[in-house]
Write a protein that holds these residues in place. Sequence first.
Motif, PDB file in Angstrom:
ATOM      1  N   GLY A 377       0.674  -1.271   0.028  1.00 17.93           N
ATOM      2  CA  GLY A 377      -0.051  -0.029   0.042  1.00 17.93           C
ATOM      3  C   GLY A 377       0.776   1.243   0.059  1.00 17.93           C
ATOM      4  N   ALA A 378       2.064   1.327  -0.160  1.00 18.86           N
ATOM      5  CA  ALA A 378       3.030   2.389   0.067  1.00 18.86           C
ATOM      6  C   ALA A 378       2.832   3.334  -1.220  1.00 18.86           C
ATOM      7  N   ASP A 379       2.795   4.630  -1.163  1.00 13.43           N
ATOM      8  CA  ASP A 379       2.817   5.622  -2.129  1.00 13.43           C
ATOM      9  C   ASP A 379       4.070   5.936  -2.589  1.00 13.43           C
ATOM     10  N   LEU A 380       5.125   5.798  -1.457  1.00 10.51           N
ATOM     11  CA  LEU A 380       6.609   5.898  -1.670  1.00 10.51           C
ATOM     12  C   LEU A 380       7.326   4.976  -0.870  1.00 10.51           C
ATOM     13  N   ILE A 381       8.322   4.477  -1.608  1.00 15.10           N
ATOM     14  CA  ILE A 381       8.946   3.746  -1.033  1.00 15.10           C
ATOM     15  C   ILE A 381      10.658   4.103  -1.059  1.00 15.10           C
ATOM     16  N   ILE A 382      11.240   4.238   0.090  1.00 10.74           N
ATOM     17  CA  ILE A 382      12.540   4.933   0.088  1.00 10.74           C
ATOM     18  C   ILE A 382      13.621   3.849   0.574  1.00 10.74           C
ATOM     19  N   ILE A 383      14.850   3.635  -0.251  1.00  5.98           N
ATOM     20  CA  ILE A 383      15.892   2.705  -0.017  1.00  5.98           C
ATOM     21  C   ILE A 383      16.894   3.614   0.716  1.00  5.98           C
ATOM     22  N   ASN A 384      17.171   3.475   1.893  1.00  8.60           N
ATOM     23  CA  ASN A 384      18.086   4.104   2.613  1.00  8.60           C
ATOM     24  C   ASN A 384      19.500   3.514   2.815  1.00  8.60           C
ATOM     25  N   THR A 385      19.385   1.946   3.065  1.00  8.91           N
ATOM     26  CA  THR A 385      20.719   1.149   2.991  1.00  8.91           C
ATOM     27  C   THR A 385      20.607   0.024   2.177  1.00  8.91           C
ATOM     28  N   GLU A 386      21.823  -0.556   2.095  1.00  6.98           N
ATOM     29  CA  GLU A 386      21.962  -1.282   0.778  1.00  6.98           C
ATOM     30  C   GLU A 386      21.948  -2.780   1.428  1.00  6.98           C
ATOM     31  N   TRP A 387      21.091  -3.159   2.404  1.00  4.48           N
ATOM     32  CA  TRP A 387      20.785  -4.651   2.638  1.00  4.48           C
ATOM     33  C   TRP A 387      20.742  -5.650   1.669  1.00  4.48           C
ATOM     34  N   ASP A 388      21.478  -6.598   1.405  1.00  2.00           N
ATOM     35  CA  ASP A 388      21.178  -7.709   0.399  1.00  2.00           C
ATOM     36  C   ASP A 388      19.445  -7.829   0.133  1.00  2.00           C
ATOM     37  N   GLU A 389      18.784  -7.790   0.940  1.00  2.00           N
ATOM     38  CA  GLU A 389      17.473  -8.338   0.966  1.00  2.00           C
ATOM     39  C   GLU A 389      16.562  -7.166   0.092  1.00  2.00           C
ATOM     40  N   PHE A 390      17.171  -6.047   0.019  1.00  2.00           N
ATOM     41  CA  PHE A 390      16.434  -4.917  -0.812  1.00  2.00           C
ATOM     42  C   PHE A 390      16.881  -4.889  -2.351  1.00  2.00           C
ATOM     43  N   LYS A 391      17.920  -5.795  -2.590  1.00  2.00           N
ATOM     44  CA  LYS A 391      18.335  -5.674  -3.916  1.00  2.00           C
ATOM     45  C   LYS A 391      17.490  -6.051  -5.018  1.00  2.00           C
ATOM     46  N   SER A 392      16.728  -7.148  -4.643  1.00  2.00           N
ATOM     47  CA  SER A 392      16.123  -7.633  -5.716  1.00  2.00           C
ATOM     48  C   SER A 392      14.368  -7.674  -5.629  1.00  2.00           C
ATOM     49  N   ILE A 393      14.030  -6.652  -5.171  1.00  2.00           N
ATOM     50  CA  ILE A 393      12.710  -6.556  -4.686  1.00  2.00           C
ATOM     51  C   ILE A 393      11.754  -6.401  -5.767  1.00  2.00           C
ATOM     52  N   ASP A 394      10.495  -7.246  -5.976  1.00  2.00           N
ATOM     53  CA  ASP A 394       9.513  -7.336  -6.912  1.00  2.00           C
ATOM     54  C   ASP A 394       8.443  -6.010  -6.445  1.00  2.00           C
ATOM     55  N   PHE A 395       8.911  -4.870  -6.813  1.00  2.00           N
ATOM     56  CA  PHE A 395       8.048  -3.687  -5.961  1.00  2.00           C
ATOM     57  C   PHE A 395       6.476  -3.859  -6.376  1.00  2.00           C
ATOM     58  N   LYS A 396       6.221  -4.255  -7.624  1.00  2.00           N
ATOM     59  CA  LYS A 396       4.762  -4.284  -7.898  1.00  2.00           C
ATOM     60  C   LYS A 396       4.158  -5.313  -7.188  1.00  2.00           C
ATOM     61  N   LYS A 397       4.630  -6.523  -7.007  1.00  2.00           N
ATOM     62  CA  LYS A 397       3.901  -7.839  -6.209  1.00  2.00           C
ATOM     63  C   LYS A 397       3.960  -7.227  -4.754  1.00  2.00           C
ATOM     64  N   LEU A 398       4.733  -6.473  -4.030  1.00  6.45           N
ATOM     65  CA  LEU A 398       4.553  -6.153  -2.827  1.00  6.45           C
ATOM     66  C   LEU A 398       3.809  -5.035  -2.608  1.00  6.45           C
ATOM     67  N   VAL A 399       3.782  -4.061  -3.374  1.00 12.34           N
ATOM     68  CA  VAL A 399       2.941  -2.900  -3.104  1.00 12.34           C
ATOM     69  C   VAL A 399       1.509  -3.158  -3.288  1.00 12.34           C
ATOM     70  N   LYS A 400       1.488  -3.704  -4.243  1.00 10.09           N
ATOM     71  CA  LYS A 400      -0.159  -4.163  -4.761  1.00 10.09           C
ATOM     72  C   LYS A 400      -0.834  -3.125  -5.069  1.00 10.09           C
ATOM     73  N   LYS A 401      -0.347  -2.044  -5.804  1.00 13.09           N
ATOM     74  CA  LYS A 401      -1.065  -1.017  -6.336  1.00 13.09           C
ATOM     75  C   LYS A 401      -0.035  -0.592  -7.557  1.00 13.09           C
ATOM     76  N   ASN A 402      -0.778   0.405  -8.411  1.00 11.33           N
ATOM     77  CA  ASN A 402      -0.100   1.013  -9.496  1.00 11.33           C
ATOM     78  C   ASN A 402       0.629   2.191  -9.284  1.00 11.33           C
ATOM     79  N   ASN A 403       0.316   3.215  -8.488  1.00  9.74           N
ATOM     80  CA  ASN A 403       0.670   4.564  -8.846  1.00  9.74           C
ATOM     81  C   ASN A 403       1.881   4.769  -7.734  1.00  9.74           C
ATOM     82  N   PHE A 404       2.544   3.953  -7.453  1.00  5.46           N
ATOM     83  CA  PHE A 404       3.699   4.295  -6.333  1.00  5.46           C
ATOM     84  C   PHE A 404       4.945   4.757  -6.945  1.00  5.46           C
TER      85      PHE A 404
END
Length: 431
Positions: A377-404
């Motif tokens: 449901g996020a409108d904006l995702i901010i990546i602040n640190t470079e943890w491995d688990e943030f390196k291959s996120i399927d954003f659309k699948k996780l946010v579950k909406k279009n205009n983020f």
Amino acid sequence: MKLCMIGTGYVGLVSGVCFADIGNQVVCVDKDKNKIEKLNSGISPIYEPGLDELIQKNFTAKRLSFTSNIDRAINSSDIIFICVGTPTKKGSIKVDLSFVYKCTKEILKYSKRKKIIITKSTVPVGTGDEIEKILKKKKKLFTVISNPEFLREGEAIRDFRYPDRIVIGSNEKKTFNIMRKLYAPLTNKGSKFFTTSRRGAELIKYASNAFLATKITFINELANLCEKSGVNIEDISLGMGSDSRIGGRFLRAGPAYGGSCFPKDTKGLVSIADKFKINLSIVKSVIKSNYNRKILLTKRVSKIMNNKIRNKKITVLGVTFKANTDDMRESSSLVLISYLLKKGAIVKYHDPSGPKKEFKMNKNLTFERTLSNACIGADLIIINTEWDEFKSIDFKKLVKKNNFKVYDMRNLYNPTELRKRNIKYYSVGRQ
Ligand code: UDX
């Protein structure tokens, strides 16, 4: 050899555990009884990959012990490492050496036989001389040398085992041989052993950290230029870094540098130079530029959101000052999150190292244990640190909406690929 580490922070604990692991008898002492209790039950009070296992291994092998009895710790050892904190004095840029001097007085009080005293804490030029002055009553018992530690949080064990160089500063040549023996297991594997004067070693540590901070600040400022001139900062880092005189490390653009060392040591170096009436104008402007960067990247959120932050759902991924640590000291996320809350955003944060006590209770700020709960449901995702688990996120699948939107402060993604998937993507130093 019989070693005593005074102070069980990052430097003291990691070095102590690693010294035990290469065969020494090590006692780690700390005035904080809670810490010692934890350590005696095999739990590390700090987050450092691999450290718990090494503590248990060496504790079981009886090479490593923990105590708050400084008298016993000092008298059971031949070499004493001072590893206490040297923070910035409140309201000043000067280095607070009170912990160093306090434990020197304890060494003086309790020592009954000859000892080598080594400063591993980062200390200003001339601190060894001051320590000697404190010890002058029993002068013959002590040799004071400097052996700064260069380990990085998150990579500390590797950095101890495979240091680029071991720096020993002493005014007495015979102590170099003892130190050579102590570090033989590392120098045998190729680490460089570098000897210099005591003052030289003290300054090498500040100079190294200030130079690395300068390198990061340089590339961060160039990232600003790249954004305006249509150039990709990653190409600049690669193109510059391939020159062996420059080197590619510490040339990644991102948020302002943070942590327990660079901010403290750049200020510390300026204050040391001030004392000698030397103007370190480059380091001064690095400090200023890094401060400005925190504000610049934070305010950019307003631009990305077209000045509409109130009631927007904003997710911050990673809040520590860098990946693979739980350390929040001088993290740019502290400025970022307080700005978002002030502007009325509804903020969720996720960090693999857990929730943070640094964030005051606020109904609009929640910690999410999983990445998917944080992103939904996020409108904006901010990546602040470079943890491995943030390196291959399927954003659309996780946010579950279009205009983020995604604001990637660590340039972990390829802008073209994300835009192909119709994701509004912003990074640093690139279009
Ligand atoms: C640092 C020094 O590296 C170490 O030698 C010293 O003993 C202690 O200080 P540390 O504070 O653990 O270690 O972190 P480091 O990995 O050096 O990173 C410091 C900051 O610089 C972080 O905020 C990191 O994100 C930032 N950084 C680092 C960049 O922004 N770009 C880079 O290319 C490298």
